[in-house]
Design a protein around this motif. Structure first.
Motif, PDB file in Angstrom:
ATOM      1  N   ARG A  14      37.041  37.350  50.854  1.00 26.24           N
ATOM      2  CA  ARG A  14      36.160  37.944  49.846  1.00 26.24           C
ATOM      3  C   ARG A  14      34.899  38.549  50.450  1.00 26.24           C
ATOM      4  NH1 ARG A  14      37.983  39.312  45.250  1.00 26.24           N
ATOM      5  NH2 ARG A  14      35.930  38.990  44.373  1.00 26.24           N
ATOM      6  N   THR A  32      38.325  41.940  50.426  1.00 25.89           N
ATOM      7  CA  THR A  32      38.393  42.504  49.080  1.00 25.89           C
ATOM      8  C   THR A  32      37.019  42.386  48.435  1.00 25.89           C
ATOM      9  OG1 THR A  32      39.170  40.395  48.185  1.00 25.89           O
ATOM     10  CG2 THR A  32      40.837  42.033  48.690  1.00 25.89           C
ATOM     11  N   ASP A  34      34.302  42.732  45.014  1.00 21.93           N
ATOM     12  CA  ASP A  34      34.251  42.022  43.735  1.00 21.93           C
ATOM     13  C   ASP A  34      35.247  42.560  42.710  1.00 21.93           C
ATOM     14  OD1 ASP A  34      32.314  40.321  44.699  1.00 21.93           O
ATOM     15  OD2 ASP A  34      30.650  41.525  43.921  1.00 21.93           O
ATOM     16  N   SER A 140      36.551  30.091  54.533  1.00 19.43           N
ATOM     17  CA  SER A 140      37.577  30.094  53.498  1.00 19.43           C
ATOM     18  C   SER A 140      38.460  28.866  53.671  1.00 19.43           C
ATOM     19  CB  SER A 140      38.452  31.346  53.625  1.00 19.43           C
ATOM     20  OG  SER A 140      39.608  31.240  52.831  1.00 19.43           O
TER      21      SER A 140
END
Length: 168
Positions: A14, A32, A34, A140
């Motif tokens: 993210r 990626t 929002d 993560s």
């Protein structure tokens, strides 16, 4: 040489990179945003040193930034590749000790970068389990999901290097 496995049921990161601890950042070449759109992570001069375990033209870093590149697979490593991980981790730890900001990156910023970053943390005094857990918490839960890399760290890269070298 294939450097990226195709079994990616793993979500894209993210963010382009995350701070693991003071001086140590971990990331990849894409993330990626929002809205869920894939974006490229391009490094300019945000870091004093960049270690790339996967490299793609146009993703930086800027000219003048110290850059170490060692392309390797996201899978079992040979003895030479393990030795290179050890070298890069030592250089990373030394740079952090010297007050520099270091980005360690690979394709997604999960496994290869996690291996080098965790080993750098071990050089800085962490035990393997604490290093792995810190990386998963800061980058993560998918970081270091490559079980082989996790085993290398838990066994110790010196011993893993010797054992893998016996198979050659």
């Amino acid at each position: 040489m294939r450097t990226r496995q195709r079994d990616r049921d793993v979500p894209a990161p993210r963010s382009p990179w995350n701070q693991i601890r003071l001086g140590l950042w971990m990331g990849g070449h894409y993330f990626t945003d929002d809205s869920g759109e894939l974006q490229f992570a391009v490094v300019a001069d945000q870091f004093d040193m960049v270690v790339s375990l996967y490299s793609k033209d146009g993703h930086g870093p800027a000219v003048g930034v110290e850059h170490h590149v060692a392309t390797m697979p996201d899978g079992p490593l040979n003895a030479g590749q393990i030795a290179r991980v050890q070298e890069l981790a030592a250089v990373t730890a030394q740079a952090i000790t010297n007050g520099r900001n270091v980005l360690v990156r690979c394709h997604a910023g999960y496994n290869r970068s996690g291996l080098v970053a965790a080993q750098a943390l071990i050089h800085l005094g962490y035990d393997a389990r604490s290093a792995i857990l810190l990386i998963r918490r800061k980058r993560s839960p998918w970081a270091l999901h490559n079980r082989t890399f996790e085993l290398y760290l838990e066994t110790g890269l010196d011993l893993a290097h010797l054992l893998v070298g016996l198979e050659s």
